[in-house]
Write a protein that holds these residues in place. Structure first.
Motif, PDB file in Angstrom:
ATOM      1  N   ALA A  57       0.735  -6.960  -1.735  1.00 52.33           N
ATOM      2  CA  ALA A  57       1.533  -5.893  -2.348  1.00 52.33           C
ATOM      3  C   ALA A  57       2.313  -5.116  -1.293  1.00 52.33           C
ATOM      4  O   ALA A  57       3.534  -4.974  -1.380  1.00 52.33           O
ATOM      5  N   SER A  58       1.601  -4.617  -0.272  1.00 51.55           N
ATOM      6  CA  SER A  58       2.254  -3.740   0.698  1.00 51.55           C
ATOM      7  C   SER A  58       3.181  -4.519   1.629  1.00 51.55           C
ATOM      8  O   SER A  58       4.345  -4.158   1.826  1.00 51.55           O
ATOM      9  N   MET A  59       2.664  -5.624   2.166  1.00 47.13           N
ATOM     10  CA  MET A  59       3.505  -6.379   3.107  1.00 47.13           C
ATOM     11  C   MET A  59       4.649  -7.070   2.381  1.00 47.13           C
ATOM     12  O   MET A  59       5.753  -7.182   2.920  1.00 47.13           O
ATOM     13  N   GLY A  60       4.384  -7.538   1.157  1.00 45.77           N
ATOM     14  CA  GLY A  60       5.433  -8.182   0.387  1.00 45.77           C
ATOM     15  C   GLY A  60       6.571  -7.216   0.107  1.00 45.77           C
ATOM     16  O   GLY A  60       7.748  -7.553   0.208  1.00 45.77           O
ATOM     17  N   ARG A  61       6.202  -5.965  -0.220  1.00 44.45           N
ATOM     18  CA  ARG A  61       7.232  -4.975  -0.508  1.00 44.45           C
ATOM     19  C   ARG A  61       8.013  -4.639   0.749  1.00 44.45           C
ATOM     20  O   ARG A  61       9.249  -4.549   0.734  1.00 44.45           O
ATOM     21  N   LEU A  62       7.296  -4.468   1.861  1.00 46.21           N
ATOM     22  CA  LEU A  62       7.949  -4.161   3.138  1.00 46.21           C
ATOM     23  C   LEU A  62       8.899  -5.285   3.531  1.00 46.21           C
ATOM     24  O   LEU A  62      10.052  -5.058   3.913  1.00 46.21           O
ATOM     25  N   LEU A 117       5.638   1.107   6.172  1.00 48.23           N
ATOM     26  CA  LEU A 117       6.011   0.928   4.775  1.00 48.23           C
ATOM     27  C   LEU A 117       6.332   2.276   4.127  1.00 48.23           C
ATOM     28  O   LEU A 117       7.345   2.428   3.430  1.00 48.23           O
ATOM     29  N   ASN A 118       5.469   3.272   4.394  1.00 48.09           N
ATOM     30  CA  ASN A 118       5.711   4.615   3.855  1.00 48.09           C
ATOM     31  C   ASN A 118       7.086   5.125   4.282  1.00 48.09           C
ATOM     32  O   ASN A 118       7.833   5.678   3.485  1.00 48.09           O
ATOM     33  N   GLU A 119       7.398   4.908   5.565  1.00 46.04           N
ATOM     34  CA  GLU A 119       8.663   5.402   6.096  1.00 46.04           C
ATOM     35  C   GLU A 119       9.841   4.712   5.410  1.00 46.04           C
ATOM     36  O   GLU A 119      10.786   5.369   4.978  1.00 46.04           O
ATOM     37  N   VAL A 120       9.752   3.400   5.285  1.00 46.72           N
ATOM     38  CA  VAL A 120      10.848   2.643   4.681  1.00 46.72           C
ATOM     39  C   VAL A 120      11.069   3.072   3.228  1.00 46.72           C
ATOM     40  O   VAL A 120      12.191   3.336   2.810  1.00 46.72           O
ATOM     41  N   VAL A 121       9.985   3.143   2.444  1.00 51.58           N
ATOM     42  CA  VAL A 121      10.187   3.488   1.031  1.00 51.58           C
ATOM     43  C   VAL A 121      10.661   4.942   0.883  1.00 51.58           C
ATOM     44  O   VAL A 121      11.491   5.243   0.038  1.00 51.58           O
ATOM     45  N   ARG A 122      10.162   5.822   1.739  1.00 47.85           N
ATOM     46  CA  ARG A 122      10.583   7.226   1.688  1.00 47.85           C
ATOM     47  C   ARG A 122      12.080   7.323   1.972  1.00 47.85           C
ATOM     48  O   ARG A 122      12.802   8.068   1.317  1.00 47.85           O
ATOM     49  N   ASP A 123      12.564   6.528   2.956  1.00 47.34           N
ATOM     50  CA  ASP A 123      13.975   6.549   3.314  1.00 47.34           C
ATOM     51  C   ASP A 123      14.869   5.975   2.219  1.00 47.34           C
ATOM     52  O   ASP A 123      16.078   6.017   2.334  1.00 47.34           O
ATOM     53  N   LEU A 124      14.261   5.397   1.203  1.00 48.73           N
ATOM     54  CA  LEU A 124      15.058   4.860   0.106  1.00 48.73           C
ATOM     55  C   LEU A 124      14.791   5.616  -1.189  1.00 48.73           C
ATOM     56  O   LEU A 124      15.095   5.138  -2.279  1.00 48.73           O
ATOM     57  N   PHE A 168      11.945   6.451  -2.577  1.00 45.21           N
ATOM     58  CA  PHE A 168      10.706   6.214  -3.315  1.00 45.21           C
ATOM     59  C   PHE A 168       9.615   7.134  -2.785  1.00 45.21           C
ATOM     60  O   PHE A 168       9.716   7.684  -1.692  1.00 45.21           O
ATOM     61  N   GLN A 169       8.548   7.223  -3.586  1.00 49.49           N
ATOM     62  CA  GLN A 169       7.400   7.966  -3.113  1.00 49.49           C
ATOM     63  C   GLN A 169       6.635   7.093  -2.113  1.00 49.49           C
ATOM     64  O   GLN A 169       6.678   5.867  -2.203  1.00 49.49           O
ATOM     65  N   ASP A 170       5.941   7.729  -1.160  1.00 52.43           N
ATOM     66  CA  ASP A 170       5.132   6.980  -0.195  1.00 52.43           C
ATOM     67  C   ASP A 170       4.189   6.020  -0.913  1.00 52.43           C
ATOM     68  O   ASP A 170       3.639   6.351  -1.960  1.00 52.43           O
ATOM     69  N   TYR A 171       3.986   4.856  -0.318  1.00 47.89           N
ATOM     70  CA  TYR A 171       3.052   3.888  -0.894  1.00 47.89           C
ATOM     71  C   TYR A 171       1.644   4.477  -1.007  1.00 47.89           C
ATOM     72  O   TYR A 171       0.926   4.229  -1.968  1.00 47.89           O
ATOM     73  N   THR A 172       1.263   5.265  -0.016  1.00 49.77           N
ATOM     74  CA  THR A 172      -0.102   5.787  -0.009  1.00 49.77           C
ATOM     75  C   THR A 172      -0.206   7.190  -0.607  1.00 49.77           C
ATOM     76  O   THR A 172      -1.281   7.790  -0.585  1.00 49.77           O
ATOM     77  N   ALA A 173       0.908   7.726  -1.155  1.00 53.23           N
ATOM     78  CA  ALA A 173       0.887   9.101  -1.657  1.00 53.23           C
ATOM     79  C   ALA A 173      -0.197   9.303  -2.707  1.00 53.23           C
ATOM     80  O   ALA A 173      -0.426   8.443  -3.554  1.00 53.23           O
ATOM     81  N   ASP A 174      -0.858  10.449  -2.641  1.00 51.71           N
ATOM     82  CA  ASP A 174      -1.915  10.778  -3.599  1.00 51.71           C
ATOM     83  C   ASP A 174      -1.285  11.066  -4.969  1.00 51.71           C
ATOM     84  O   ASP A 174      -0.081  11.303  -5.064  1.00 51.71           O
ATOM     85  N   ILE A 208      -7.430   5.558   9.271  1.00 47.30           N
ATOM     86  CA  ILE A 208      -7.675   4.132   9.507  1.00 47.30           C
ATOM     87  C   ILE A 208      -6.384   3.384   9.185  1.00 47.30           C
ATOM     88  O   ILE A 208      -5.802   3.575   8.118  1.00 47.30           O
ATOM     89  N   GLY A 209      -5.925   2.579  10.129  1.00 40.55           N
ATOM     90  CA  GLY A 209      -4.664   1.853   9.944  1.00 40.55           C
ATOM     91  C   GLY A 209      -3.489   2.781   9.699  1.00 40.55           C
ATOM     92  O   GLY A 209      -2.570   2.427   8.974  1.00 40.55           O
ATOM     93  N   GLY A 210      -3.535   3.971  10.269  1.00 40.37           N
ATOM     94  CA  GLY A 210      -2.416   4.907  10.156  1.00 40.37           C
ATOM     95  C   GLY A 210      -2.468   5.792   8.928  1.00 40.37           C
ATOM     96  O   GLY A 210      -1.691   6.732   8.801  1.00 40.37           O
ATOM     97  N   VAL A 211      -3.360   5.496   7.980  1.00 39.54           N
ATOM     98  CA  VAL A 211      -3.445   6.351   6.783  1.00 39.54           C
ATOM     99  C   VAL A 211      -4.877   6.845   6.564  1.00 39.54           C
ATOM    100  O   VAL A 211      -5.799   6.436   7.269  1.00 39.54           O
ATOM    101  N   ASP A 212      -5.031   7.735   5.569  1.00 37.24           N
ATOM    102  CA  ASP A 212      -6.335   8.381   5.390  1.00 37.24           C
ATOM    103  C   ASP A 212      -7.397   7.405   4.876  1.00 37.24           C
ATOM    104  O   ASP A 212      -7.111   6.437   4.174  1.00 37.24           O
ATOM    105  N   LEU A 213      -8.630   7.699   5.231  1.00 37.09           N
ATOM    106  CA  LEU A 213      -9.762   6.830   4.903  1.00 37.09           C
ATOM    107  C   LEU A 213      -9.920   6.633   3.393  1.00 37.09           C
ATOM    108  O   LEU A 213     -10.274   5.553   2.932  1.00 37.09           O
ATOM    109  N   GLY A 214      -9.648   7.683   2.620  1.00 43.01           N
ATOM    110  CA  GLY A 214      -9.784   7.583   1.165  1.00 43.01           C
ATOM    111  C   GLY A 214      -8.901   6.491   0.585  1.00 43.01           C
ATOM    112  O   GLY A 214      -9.310   5.744  -0.300  1.00 43.01           O
ATOM    113  N   PHE A 215      -7.691   6.374   1.102  1.00 43.74           N
ATOM    114  CA  PHE A 215      -6.788   5.327   0.651  1.00 43.74           C
ATOM    115  C   PHE A 215      -7.377   3.955   0.946  1.00 43.74           C
ATOM    116  O   PHE A 215      -7.370   3.062   0.097  1.00 43.74           O
TER     117      PHE A 215
END
Lengths: 95, 585
Positions: free
Chosen positions: B298-303, B224-231, B233-239, A55-62
């Motif tokens: 949080a996410s858009m502000g960081r991006l 956002l994940n791509e941008v932070v990874r390229d700098l 950082f860990q992905d914003y959504t990383a587990d 969803i929105g490019g990332v996993d549903l759990g997130f």
């Protein structure tokens, strides 16, 4: 932890009182199961299992951890208020 | 019109409203002072509860916290999920019972002055820690936007709270909180809508969150994940790897939320149990509006921030320091942004060189190849909210709104906490323990005096914050989860719990929690006195951080209370009848 048994020397509860409380407890248990499933389940511990759904490019759990859980909480509290207020009317209870 | 004048107009206008309410909503009886006469409309109470709940820290810092990544989702779920517990396990029954304060319920249900006093002590410890942050928050908001120093800002806030809280008690606090909610939610939503439109073209931030990034066409979160990874950082959504600590932390925040006295007493102000249930729903509506927006900011502000620093993409040259925009200069002056040109190339390299949290180790060689010699920019997380209107080039009135919103968030929470403290002192400590002969009039005088005392102490602590001010989350939520919540819940759901059980439970639960926190954060929070270093290797089971211990404390409380109660006498006939009345109307 729920004491359904009436003990000696204590005022007997009417059948209707017992049914009212039992319905309330069942409702609470159901609501807390959903509450735990969407937050601790989908949003946290079971997140890897939902990684196939995007969803929105990332996993549903997130999404559950940052959005979905809150919407579910809202639905649960609204449902509880509606159901219990109706139950009070059914049992003719006023306070 | 200069920005200063705009900010003055916004803050001044909101203060005029609060003062008007203070004069209009004067309390004439203890019932009005403690519970606003029990006549507050459920929607109004919902708004007041949301303002009570959304603190200076929520308003200013939460988006920054969340921007770190998925792990801090604990705050989002924790600070909303607690309302499900409150709505189903506490609020309706406590309203039906009809007390003025939280210790009042504990004292009556367990028929014990000792239990009442323990509850008062817990309440004061929780609320006092919490209020320090609010007072400093208000002072800081003043200082940043109105060009007065922090001390003056804090004193102005104290005078305003004084006016409506001392005169109006709960009645004044309720209506000002509702007004403060409107101010703070507008201040949070307006910039979020701007941001969402700017980055995704979607009006509703919650939808923008899952929409495509307008410029690249990729989903915003993937971008956002791509941008932070390229700098680096860990992905914003990383587990996260340690799920169990995150789990315990989330549950501690939830149970703690449900056990915070200043939130619970809000539900005493509605007319009846049905309205208490409805009001819990409305409260969560208003709170959800904030917390579903926070991850978007949080996410858009960081991006957005990263795109400003790397205007042509992360693989291209970054912003030149001498050509830095106006907002950069403004916030540099406050120290929230700091730049140090480590490789003397005049450009700003902002990346994770391994010294920040959760680095991406593969990135080090890339940074080296680009001639980078370490991260050159330190950005305080609060920037995401405070500087958002300027970074996003929003109109001047949005900045004014943020100023008024930050102050509203601080004052509304501060007044709720001060009321909880003063009513516990006047009603529980004086009227029901030390001076039982007080008349209604005298009690109200003491309630007002207690409020004056509480404001004075809070102002003093705000000006001279003790070392533990930063430990609010650990102490307040841990204590609320391990002492107040179990005592209330068992009082309603387990008839067999007697005073001995409740007292033993509260002492064991709160005691073990404080003990565990002190072990890692220092005895009485005095730096360097901690027994173990505050790092995972030393935690119980290598998992339970001091922040997450509250739920363990709660389990200890439940267990001890049940064991002790079953080993001692049954509660009296009257008490059992009281429990019956709480359950069945």
């Amino acid at each position: 932890m729920v004491d359904e048994k009436t003990t000696d020397g204590q005022k007997e509860l009417s059948e209707s009182d017992k049914r009212y409380w039992a319905t309330n407890l069942r409702l609470i248990v159901g609501i807390l199961c959903v509450w735990a499933t969407v937050s601790y389940g989908f949003g946290l511990l079971l997140r890897p299992l939902l990684s196939g759904i995007i969803i929105g490019g990332v996993d549903l759990g997130f999404w559950f951890a940052q959005q979905g859980a809150i919407y579910t909480f809202l639905a649960l509290v609204a449902f509880y208020a509606w159901r219990m207020n109706k139950l009070d009317d059914e049992f003719g209870l006023e306070d | 019109m200069s920005q200063f004048v705009i900010n003055m107009i916004f803050v001044g206008a909101s203060f005029a409203v609060y003062t008007w309410i203070a004069i209009w909503a004067r309390a004439k009886s203890t019932r009005e002072f403690y519970i606003a006469g029990g006549e507050v409309h459920p929607v109004m109470n919902g708004m007041a509860t949301a303002a009570d709940w959304l603190s200076a820290a929520s308003f200013i810092s939460v988006a920054g916290l969340i921007s770190v990544g998925y792990v801090n989702s604990a705050f989002i779920m924790g600070w909303t999920g607690g309302y499900v517990l409150l709505a189903t396990l506490l609020a309706p029954y406590l309203r039906r019972f009809g007390t003025y304060t939280v210790p009042d319920f504990v004292g009556k249900r367990y028929d014990s002055k000792t239990a009442r006093v323990i509850a008062v002590v817990c309440l004061i410890m929780i609320s006092l820690t919490y209020v320090i942050g609010q007072m400093t928050g208000a002072g800081v908001a003043f200082a940043r936007f109105l060009e007065v120093d922090v001390t003056t800002g804090l004193l102005i806030s104290a005078v305003v709270v004084f006016a409506y809280a001392v005169l109006g008690g709960m009645k004044g606090v309720t209506y000002t909180q509702a007004a403060q909610y409107v101010v703070l939610i507008l201040a949070f939503l307006v910039p979020a809508v701007y941001l969402s439109l700017m980055l995704t073209g979607v009006f509703l931030p919650q939808l923008g969150f899952i929409s495509s990034h307008a410029e690249s066409g990729m989903p915003m979160l993937v971008k956002l994940n791509e941008v932070v990874r390229d700098l680096g950082f860990q992905d914003y959504t990383a587990d996260v790897s340690n799920k169990w600590n995150m789990f315990l932390f989330t549950i501690t925040l939830m149970v703690g939320t449900a056990g915070l006295p200043h939130v619970i007493i809000r539900f005493f102000t509605v007319p009846n149990i049905k309205d208490a249930r409805r009001s819990a729903g409305w409260a969560l509506v208003f709170i959800a509006l904030f917390y579903t927006t926070a991850p978007v900011v949080a996410s858009m502000g960081r991006l957005n921030l990263l795109e400003q620093i790397y205007p042509n993409g992360t693989d291209q040259a970054s912003m030149v320091y001498d050509e830095r925009p106006e907002w950069f200069r403004t916030w540099e002056e406050t120290g929230l942004i700091e730049f140090e040109d480590k490789n003397n190339d005049g450009q700003i390299q902002f990346y994770n060189d391994g010294t920040l949290k959760t680095p991406n180790q593969d990135f080090a060689p890339i940074a080296e190849a680009r001639g980078w010699e370490g991260n050159e920019l330190s950005v305080n997380n609060d920037i995401l909210v405070l500087a958002l209107p300027e970074i996003g080039n929003m109109p001047g009135w949005v900045i004014g709104l943020i100023a008024a919103g930050g102050i509203a968030a601080s004052l509304s929470t501060a007044s709720g906490l001060l009321l909880a403290i003063s009513s516990a002192v006047s009603h529980d400590l004086l009227k029901n323990t030390l001076m039982p002969d007080l008349s209604d009039k005298q009690e109200m005088l003491y309630a007002r005096l207690a409020m004056v005392g509480a404001i004075t102490i809070a102002t003093y602590l705000g000006l001279n914050p003790p070392g533990f001010a930063a430990q609010t989350v650990a102490l307040a939520f841990g204590m609320a989860a391990s002492s107040i919540f179990p005592a209330l819940m068992m009082g309603i759901f387990i008839r067999r719990i007697n005073s001995k059980g409740a007292i033993a439970g509260m002492v064991a639960g709160a005691g073990s929690t404080i003990f565990y926190i002190f072990l890692y954060l220092g005895w009485f929070f005095i730096p360097e006195t901690n027994t173990f270093p505050n790092s995972p290797e030393y935690y119980l089971f290598g998992t339970i951080s001091p922040l997450s211990f509250g739920v363990i404390g709660a389990i200890i409380n439940f267990t001890v209370a049940i064991l002790v109660s079953n080993a001692t006498e049954k509660p009296s006939e009257e008490i059992q009848e009281m429990v019956r009345r709480v359950r069945y109307p």
